[in-house]
Design a protein around this motif. Sequence first.
Motif, PDB file in Angstrom:
ATOM      1  N   GLY A  13       0.836  -1.185   0.000  1.00 46.20           N
ATOM      2  CA  GLY A  13       0.000   0.000   0.000  1.00 46.20           C
ATOM      3  C   GLY A  13       0.876   1.242   0.000  1.00 46.20           C
ATOM      4  N   ILE A  14       0.246   2.385  -0.129  1.00 43.99           N
ATOM      5  CA  ILE A  14       0.972   3.654  -0.214  1.00 43.99           C
ATOM      6  C   ILE A  14       1.852   3.885   1.009  1.00 43.99           C
ATOM      7  N   GLU A  15       1.341   3.603   2.201  1.00 43.01           N
ATOM      8  CA  GLU A  15       2.121   3.845   3.427  1.00 43.01           C
ATOM      9  C   GLU A  15       3.382   2.996   3.487  1.00 43.01           C
ATOM     10  N   GLU A  16       3.408   1.889   2.764  1.00 48.83           N
ATOM     11  CA  GLU A  16       4.571   0.995   2.769  1.00 48.83           C
ATOM     12  C   GLU A  16       5.612   1.356   1.708  1.00 48.83           C
ATOM     13  N   LEU A  17       5.277   2.268   0.821  1.00 46.52           N
ATOM     14  CA  LEU A  17       6.193   2.595  -0.281  1.00 46.52           C
ATOM     15  C   LEU A  17       7.559   3.102   0.169  1.00 46.52           C
ATOM     16  N   PRO A  18       7.655   3.969   1.190  1.00 48.41           N
ATOM     17  CA  PRO A  18       8.997   4.422   1.591  1.00 48.41           C
ATOM     18  C   PRO A  18       9.927   3.278   1.984  1.00 48.41           C
ATOM     19  N   ALA A  19       9.400   2.247   2.608  1.00 45.52           N
ATOM     20  CA  ALA A  19      10.230   1.115   3.026  1.00 45.52           C
ATOM     21  C   ALA A  19      10.750   0.303   1.839  1.00 45.52           C
ATOM     22  N   GLN A  20      10.129   0.444   0.687  1.00 43.25           N
ATOM     23  CA  GLN A  20      10.547  -0.304  -0.499  1.00 43.25           C
ATOM     24  C   GLN A  20      11.630   0.415  -1.310  1.00 43.25           C
ATOM     25  N   SER A  21      11.907   1.664  -0.986  1.00 42.07           N
ATOM     26  CA  SER A  21      12.794   2.482  -1.815  1.00 42.07           C
ATOM     27  C   SER A  21      14.231   1.967  -1.884  1.00 42.07           C
ATOM     28  N   LYS A  22      14.661   1.200  -0.924  1.00 41.60           N
ATOM     29  CA  LYS A  22      16.043   0.691  -0.902  1.00 41.60           C
ATOM     30  C   LYS A  22      16.146  -0.740  -1.432  1.00 41.60           C
ATOM     31  N   ARG A  23      15.063  -1.246  -2.015  1.00 36.85           N
ATOM     32  CA  ARG A  23      15.028  -2.654  -2.424  1.00 36.85           C
ATOM     33  C   ARG A  23      15.272  -2.886  -3.909  1.00 36.85           C
ATOM     34  N   LEU A  29       3.992  -0.798 -10.882  1.00 33.17           N
ATOM     35  CA  LEU A  29       2.641  -0.601 -11.399  1.00 33.17           C
ATOM     36  C   LEU A  29       1.841   0.026 -10.266  1.00 33.17           C
ATOM     37  N   SER A  30       1.458   1.282 -10.444  1.00 28.82           N
ATOM     38  CA  SER A  30       0.678   2.028  -9.454  1.00 28.82           C
ATOM     39  C   SER A  30      -0.781   2.034  -9.885  1.00 28.82           C
ATOM     40  N   VAL A  31      -1.674   1.639  -8.981  1.00 32.66           N
ATOM     41  CA  VAL A  31      -3.112   1.674  -9.248  1.00 32.66           C
ATOM     42  C   VAL A  31      -3.715   2.587  -8.183  1.00 32.66           C
ATOM     43  N   LEU A  32      -4.113   3.786  -8.618  1.00 31.41           N
ATOM     44  CA  LEU A  32      -4.471   4.847  -7.679  1.00 31.41           C
ATOM     45  C   LEU A  32      -5.871   5.391  -7.919  1.00 31.41           C
ATOM     46  N   ASP A  33      -6.431   6.005  -6.886  1.00 27.71           N
ATOM     47  CA  ASP A  33      -7.673   6.748  -7.036  1.00 27.71           C
ATOM     48  C   ASP A  33      -7.408   7.931  -7.963  1.00 27.71           C
ATOM     49  N   PRO A  34      -8.364   8.281  -8.827  1.00 33.50           N
ATOM     50  CA  PRO A  34      -8.131   9.373  -9.781  1.00 33.50           C
ATOM     51  C   PRO A  34      -7.787  10.711  -9.131  1.00 33.50           C
ATOM     52  N   GLU A  35      -8.333  10.995  -7.974  1.00 38.31           N
ATOM     53  CA  GLU A  35      -8.116  12.300  -7.344  1.00 38.31           C
ATOM     54  C   GLU A  35      -6.846  12.365  -6.498  1.00 38.31           C
ATOM     55  N   PRO A  37      -3.125  12.871  -5.456  1.00 47.93           N
ATOM     56  CA  PRO A  37      -1.979  13.539  -6.099  1.00 47.93           C
ATOM     57  C   PRO A  37      -0.836  12.552  -6.344  1.00 47.93           C
ATOM     58  N   GLU A  38       0.097  12.974  -7.160  1.00 44.86           N
ATOM     59  CA  GLU A  38       1.270  12.157  -7.451  1.00 44.86           C
ATOM     60  C   GLU A  38       1.989  11.814  -6.149  1.00 44.86           C
ATOM     61  N   HIS A  48      13.846   3.316 -12.319  1.00 49.77           N
ATOM     62  CA  HIS A  48      12.806   2.301 -12.474  1.00 49.77           C
ATOM     63  C   HIS A  48      11.812   2.745 -13.544  1.00 49.77           C
ATOM     64  N   HIS A  49      11.093   1.780 -14.060  1.00 49.31           N
ATOM     65  CA  HIS A  49      10.010   2.045 -15.014  1.00 49.31           C
ATOM     66  C   HIS A  49       8.698   1.995 -14.231  1.00 49.31           C
ATOM     67  N   ARG A  50       7.859   3.015 -14.423  1.00 47.89           N
ATOM     68  CA  ARG A  50       6.603   3.070 -13.667  1.00 47.89           C
ATOM     69  C   ARG A  50       5.432   3.362 -14.595  1.00 47.89           C
ATOM     70  N   THR A  51       4.355   2.619 -14.399  1.00 48.09           N
ATOM     71  CA  THR A  51       3.092   2.835 -15.089  1.00 48.09           C
ATOM     72  C   THR A  51       2.035   3.104 -14.025  1.00 48.09           C
ATOM     73  N   THR A  52       1.203   4.114 -14.260  1.00 44.36           N
ATOM     74  CA  THR A  52       0.154   4.474 -13.310  1.00 44.36           C
ATOM     75  C   THR A  52      -1.211   4.357 -13.969  1.00 44.36           C
ATOM     76  N   LEU A  53      -2.107   3.667 -13.295  1.00 42.54           N
ATOM     77  CA  LEU A  53      -3.508   3.570 -13.702  1.00 42.54           C
ATOM     78  C   LEU A  53      -4.347   4.230 -12.623  1.00 42.54           C
TER      79      LEU A  53
END
Length: 192
Positions: A13-23, A29-35, A37-38, A48-53
């Motif tokens: 989830g979003i709250e866990e993303l900072p812990a993944q930055s060193k991995r 693949l980001s799947v986010l609510d339309p509203e 923010p980035e 890295h390569h990132r795709t956002t839906l």
Amino acid sequence: MIPVSISVLTICGIEELPAQSKRSVSHVLSVLDPELPEIATFADYGEHHRTTLRFHDIIDPADGRVMPEREHVESILKFGEELRASKEAREDGHLLVHCHMGISRSTAAMVTLMSQVEPELSDDELFARLRTIRPQAWPNSVMIAFADDLLGRKGRLIEALRGHYRHQLVAQPKYREWMPSLGRGREVDMAL
């Protein structure tokens, strides 16, 4: 060394993303609510390569909300094809799929990608593997229905999802009340 497509799979989830930055994440693949923010956290990730839906985690139409659509799942499969096509350019890879909580949209996307890459695996094996990656997985049923059709699974992926939901109602008993409160009671009914 023979190039490997992806050797590490992560769902969060979003709250866990900072812990993944060193991995050493190579693909996101980001799947986010339309509203929403980035997400600034990705500036801390290496190359890295990132795709956002962008669509909401719902299974029934609602005013002001964006339903998961066939085109979204087609985009997930396109992401998978791009991942496969790029494997010769790397020796290893780490795929991170995330949504808001890492429970529903991201797990549906991951099982879709696994189905695409390993079509010989049984549908039940796919969901068992998904639970090893993300034990709290409760994939969005609308996304799974589109994936089942697009991948030619002829209803088998949907049937395996029912079994997965049954498993999760035992493993995650809070889901029996939590999912209906989120408008996902129809998925609980699928398990029963």
